[in-house]
Scaffold this active site. Structure first.
Site, PDB file in Angstrom:
ATOM      1  N   ASN A   1       0.730  -1.242  -0.031  1.00 11.66           N
ATOM      2  CA  ASN A   1       0.067   0.065   0.044  1.00 11.66           C
ATOM      3  C   ASN A   1       0.769   1.370   0.137  1.00 11.66           C
ATOM      4  O   ASN A   1       2.058   1.235  -0.044  1.00 11.66           O
ATOM      5  CB  ASN A   1      -0.918   0.009   1.181  1.00 11.66           C
ATOM      6  N   LYS A   7     -13.969   0.013  15.586  1.00 19.40           N
ATOM      7  CA  LYS A   7     -12.687  -0.498  15.375  1.00 19.40           C
ATOM      8  C   LYS A   7     -12.090  -0.460  17.077  1.00 19.40           C
ATOM      9  O   LYS A   7     -11.365  -1.677  17.231  1.00 19.40           O
ATOM     10  CB  LYS A   7     -11.495   0.156  14.543  1.00 19.40           C
ATOM     11  N   ASP A  41      -4.098 -10.019  13.078  1.00 21.22           N
ATOM     12  CA  ASP A  41      -4.376  -8.825  13.568  1.00 21.22           C
ATOM     13  C   ASP A  41      -3.396  -8.421  14.774  1.00 21.22           C
ATOM     14  O   ASP A  41      -3.550  -8.783  15.707  1.00 21.22           O
ATOM     15  CB  ASP A  41      -5.890  -8.455  14.070  1.00 21.22           C
ATOM     16  N   ILE A  42      -2.171  -7.628  14.292  1.00 25.78           N
ATOM     17  CA  ILE A  42      -1.261  -7.307  15.096  1.00 25.78           C
ATOM     18  C   ILE A  42      -1.447  -6.691  16.411  1.00 25.78           C
ATOM     19  O   ILE A  42      -1.385  -7.042  17.696  1.00 25.78           O
ATOM     20  CB  ILE A  42      -0.064  -6.581  14.473  1.00 25.78           C
ATOM     21  N   LYS A  48       9.775 -16.865 -10.353  1.00 30.22           N
ATOM     22  CA  LYS A  48       9.162 -15.868 -10.981  1.00 30.22           C
ATOM     23  C   LYS A  48       7.741 -16.310 -11.619  1.00 30.22           C
ATOM     24  O   LYS A  48       7.932 -17.192 -12.445  1.00 30.22           O
ATOM     25  CB  LYS A  48       9.803 -14.926 -11.523  1.00 30.22           C
ATOM     26  N   ASP A  96      -4.077  -6.748   5.309  1.00 33.70           N
ATOM     27  CA  ASP A  96      -5.184  -7.607   6.070  1.00 33.70           C
ATOM     28  C   ASP A  96      -5.158  -8.813   5.494  1.00 33.70           C
ATOM     29  O   ASP A  96      -5.460  -9.955   6.261  1.00 33.70           O
ATOM     30  CB  ASP A  96      -6.623  -7.212   5.862  1.00 33.70           C
ATOM     31  N   PHE A 149      -4.267   3.145  15.072  1.00 36.40           N
ATOM     32  CA  PHE A 149      -5.052   4.258  14.025  1.00 36.40           C
ATOM     33  C   PHE A 149      -6.027   3.468  13.020  1.00 36.40           C
ATOM     34  O   PHE A 149      -6.069   2.352  13.103  1.00 36.40           O
ATOM     35  CB  PHE A 149      -3.917   4.624  12.874  1.00 36.40           C
ATOM     36  N   LYS A 200     -10.987  -4.090  18.540  1.00 30.63           N
ATOM     37  CA  LYS A 200      -9.717  -4.651  18.878  1.00 30.63           C
ATOM     38  C   LYS A 200      -9.441  -4.403  20.261  1.00 30.63           C
ATOM     39  O   LYS A 200      -8.216  -4.557  20.623  1.00 30.63           O
ATOM     40  CB  LYS A 200      -8.949  -3.937  17.845  1.00 30.63           C
TER      41      LYS A 200
HETATM   42  O1  PMT Z   1       2.650   5.961   6.543  1.00 30.26           O
HETATM   43  P1  PMT Z   1       2.027   7.317   6.191  1.00 30.26           P
HETATM   44  O2  PMT Z   1       2.320   7.726   4.781  1.00 30.26           O
HETATM   45  O3  PMT Z   1       2.769   8.501   6.848  1.00 30.26           O
HETATM   46  O4  PMT Z   1       0.552   7.423   6.548  1.00 30.26           O
HETATM   47  C1  PMT Z   1       0.239   7.302   7.761  1.00 30.26           C
HETATM   48  C2  PMT Z   1      -1.103   6.211   7.824  1.00 30.26           C
HETATM   49  C3  PMT Z   1      -2.097   6.930   7.089  1.00 30.26           C
HETATM   50  C4  PMT Z   1      -0.491   5.031   7.241  1.00 30.26           C
HETATM   51  C5  PMT Z   1      -1.350   6.185   9.264  1.00 30.26           C
HETATM   52  O5  PMT Z   1      -1.909   7.471   9.782  1.00 30.26           O
HETATM   53  C6  PMT Z   1      -2.589   5.122   9.605  1.00 30.26           C
HETATM   54  O6  PMT Z   1      -3.798   5.622   9.532  1.00 30.26           O
HETATM   55  N1  PMT Z   1      -2.102   4.006   9.883  1.00 30.26           N
HETATM   56  C7  PMT Z   1      -3.076   2.739   9.962  1.00 30.26           C
HETATM   57  C8  PMT Z   1      -3.616   2.308   8.742  1.00 30.26           C
HETATM   58  C9  PMT Z   1      -4.138   1.248   8.826  1.00 30.26           C
HETATM   59  O7  PMT Z   1      -4.039   0.092   8.340  1.00 30.26           O
HETATM   60  O8  PMT Z   1      -5.502   1.400   9.379  1.00 30.26           O
HETATM   61  P2  PMT Z   1      -6.593   0.034   9.402  1.00 30.26           P
HETATM   62  O9  PMT Z   1      -7.661   0.879   9.800  1.00 30.26           O
HETATM   63  O10 PMT Z   1      -6.841  -0.788   8.327  1.00 30.26           O
HETATM   64  O11 PMT Z   1      -6.161  -0.750  10.803  1.00 30.26           O
HETATM   65  C10 PMT Z   1      -6.607  -0.209  12.214  1.00 30.26           C
HETATM   66  C11 PMT Z   1      -5.304  -0.416  13.073  1.00 30.26           C
HETATM   67  O12 PMT Z   1      -4.996  -1.960  12.934  1.00 30.26           O
HETATM   68  C12 PMT Z   1      -4.171   0.128  12.937  1.00 30.26           C
HETATM   69  O13 PMT Z   1      -3.474   0.545  13.837  1.00 30.26           O
HETATM   70  C13 PMT Z   1      -3.303  -0.752  11.975  1.00 30.26           C
HETATM   71  O14 PMT Z   1      -1.917  -0.646  12.273  1.00 30.26           O
HETATM   72  C14 PMT Z   1      -3.705  -2.300  12.701  1.00 30.26           C
HETATM   73  N2  PMT Z   1      -3.558  -3.588  12.120  1.00 30.26           N
HETATM   74  C15 PMT Z   1      -4.336  -3.453  10.911  1.00 30.26           C
HETATM   75  C16 PMT Z   1      -4.538  -4.856  10.377  1.00 30.26           C
HETATM   76  C17 PMT Z   1      -3.675  -5.808  10.845  1.00 30.26           C
HETATM   77  N3  PMT Z   1      -3.506  -7.074  10.381  1.00 30.26           N
HETATM   78  N4  PMT Z   1      -2.866  -5.646  11.988  1.00 30.26           N
HETATM   79  C18 PMT Z   1      -3.057  -4.317  12.732  1.00 30.26           C
HETATM   80  O15 PMT Z   1      -2.240  -4.291  13.595  1.00 30.26           O
END
Ligand code: PMT
Length: 401
Positions: free
Chosen positions: A210, A338, A307-308, A289, A279, A324, A342
């Site tokens: 991403n 969320k 989900d970490i 390849k 995800d 976030f 979580k």
């Molecule tokens: O890196 P930049 O270019 O500066 O951009 C910043 C950002 C937009 C990436 C950052 O501000 C941000 O929003 N990060 C979270 C992005 C995200 O994946 O959001 P989510 O809504 O999908 O996930 C929610 C939370 O679960 C996040 O804290 C994520 O780190 C966590 N997560 C998600 C999936 C997963 N398998 N494990 C996780 O821990």
């Protein structure tokens, strides 16, 4: 220089040849996040133009005590109350004498009298004037009143003399100002932060990822370290240098990130998930390849990644856990949901549909959500925002763990 973020610094400039250095000091203070207002004596304006200081500070320069226009904006008493700290640099022998005598015969001396803010002077004068008995009596009188003197330094002087009386260089003055503000919000705390994207391999040369640049997570790591925390930054592949005093662990996939998180989260006080973790990942990773076939389409079956952050939040000895939520619509509702799902202590809602903020930009704008509060932080640089976030997070942490 986190200690200067949002600090309101009133910089007084009096008439000395070192006044030109105050332009650089103004620039450095602004860069360190301070709000700077400049007050110049008429003599200072003979050495450097108010326009230069106005451009560098981003604020009108204050010149006269009896100026109806200035009083209609920010009056002198308001200015005296506004300041978190007053620094006069350069401070001439004449200015120091007038402050020592308690005079208020121009705007700058009046402000020094009217303000409760700490007053600091950076003397700059000829070495004989500095050594003069009356100047030294003034220095003693000023110090007895708690007024701090930064310098002067010794060396070659503009008049050709050599000796003590040179104004400190802007870098030294910046550090001296920063030292006036305690910034130990996260002293003794251990913080783990994830940042950047993950890469989910399809074959040895292709992956799913991403647009996360890592800037938000790296800014948080820098701000946390500046606030005194021991910081571990678990980073996906990004083009950023590790911030100073931060231990960085580079990872590729969500599984690598999970392993590093579980390895480091034990005994940490705060865990912040700023990474954009995939995800899903391809169910099978080809060892060779993949070749282009005759088919017009191909399918890659994806399976869910762990989900970490939810895993960390479920640990028996869980840290204060902050996620976030990157959303494009109905941002606050999805973020609230969320946080609950979580089991996070806090979530930072990030509207990634707005151009110029979120993924791969230098600025961001977020809403911080806990079980009791929702605080909206306006658009600003990610570095500035990170500092504000640290200031909001710190009061939630227990003093001991
Ligand atoms: O890196 P930049 O270019 O500066 O951009 C910043 C950002 C937009 C990436 C950052 O501000 C941000 O929003 N990060 C979270 C992005 C995200 O994946 O959001 P989510 O809504 O999908 O996930 C929610 C939370 O679960 C996040 O804290 C994520 O780190 C966590 N997560 C998600 C999936 C997963 N398998 N494990 C996780 O821990």
């Amino acid at each position: 220089m986190l200690r200067l973020t949002n600090r309101q610094i009133l910089l007084g400039i009096t008439g000395g040849i070192a006044a030109y250095k105050s332009a650089e000091l103004t620039r450095m203070l602004k860069k360190a996040g301070a709000d700077v207002r400049v007050v110049m004596t008429p003599a200072a304006a003979e050495f450097i133009t108010p326009l230069t200081l106005q451009a560098l500070s981003g604020n009108p320069v204050h010149l006269q005590l009896l100026d109806p226009e200035a009083e209609a904006g920010m009056g002198h008493i308001e200015l005296a109350r506004w300041a978190d700290l007053i620094l006069v640099a350069p401070a001439t022998a004449d200015f120091m004498a007038r402050v020592a005598a308690g005079m208020g015969n121009d705007l700058l001396t009046t402000l020094c009298l009217a303000s409760d803010a700490p007053l600091c002077l950076a003397p700059a004068m000829n070495q004989a004037m500095w050594r003069d008995q009356q100047t030294q009596l003034n220095v003693q009188a000023l110090q007895a009143r708690g007024i701090q003197l930064f310098g002067p330094a010794s060396g070659e002087q503009a008049c050709g003399d050599t000796g003590i009386g040179r104004m400190l260089e802007p870098e030294a003055l910046l550090q001296a100002i920063a030292n006036q503000f305690d910034y130990d919000l996260l002293n003794g705390k251990r913080i783990v932060i994830t940042a950047g994207p993950t890469r989910e391999a399809i074959d040895p040369v292709r992956f799913i990822s991403n647009h996360s640049s890592g800037k938000m997570g790296y800014a948080l790591a820098e701000a946390a370290a500046d606030a005194g925390a021991e910081v571990i930054l678990i980073s996906g592949p990004v083009n950023l240098h590790a911030p100073a005093h931060v231990k960085r662990i580079m990872v590729e996939s969500a599984q690598d990130m999970l392993d590093a998180a579980l390895h480091t989260a034990d005994n940490c006080d705060v865990f912040i998930g700023a990474a954009a973790v995939a995800d899903y990942r391809p169910e099978f990773v080809s060892t060779n390849k993949l070749k282009k076939g005759k088919e017009e389409s191909m399918e890659i079956r994806l399976i869910k990644n762990a989900d970490i952050i939810a895993t960390i939040a479920a640990l028996p000895n869980k840290p204060f856990t902050i996620g976030f939520a990157a959303e494009t619509n109905d941002v606050l509702n999805y973020a609230r949901e969320k946080r609950l799902r979580k089991q996070l202590d806090m979530i930072i809602a990030n509207d990634v549909s707005i151009a110029g903020i979120g993924f791969n930009s230098d600025e961001n704008q977020v809403t911080l959500i806990t079980s009791t509060d929702e605080i909206s932080l306006p658009q600003t640089s990610k570095r500035q925002l990170a500092r504000q976030l640290i200031e909001h997070i710190a009061p939630h942490l227990p003093t001991t763990r």
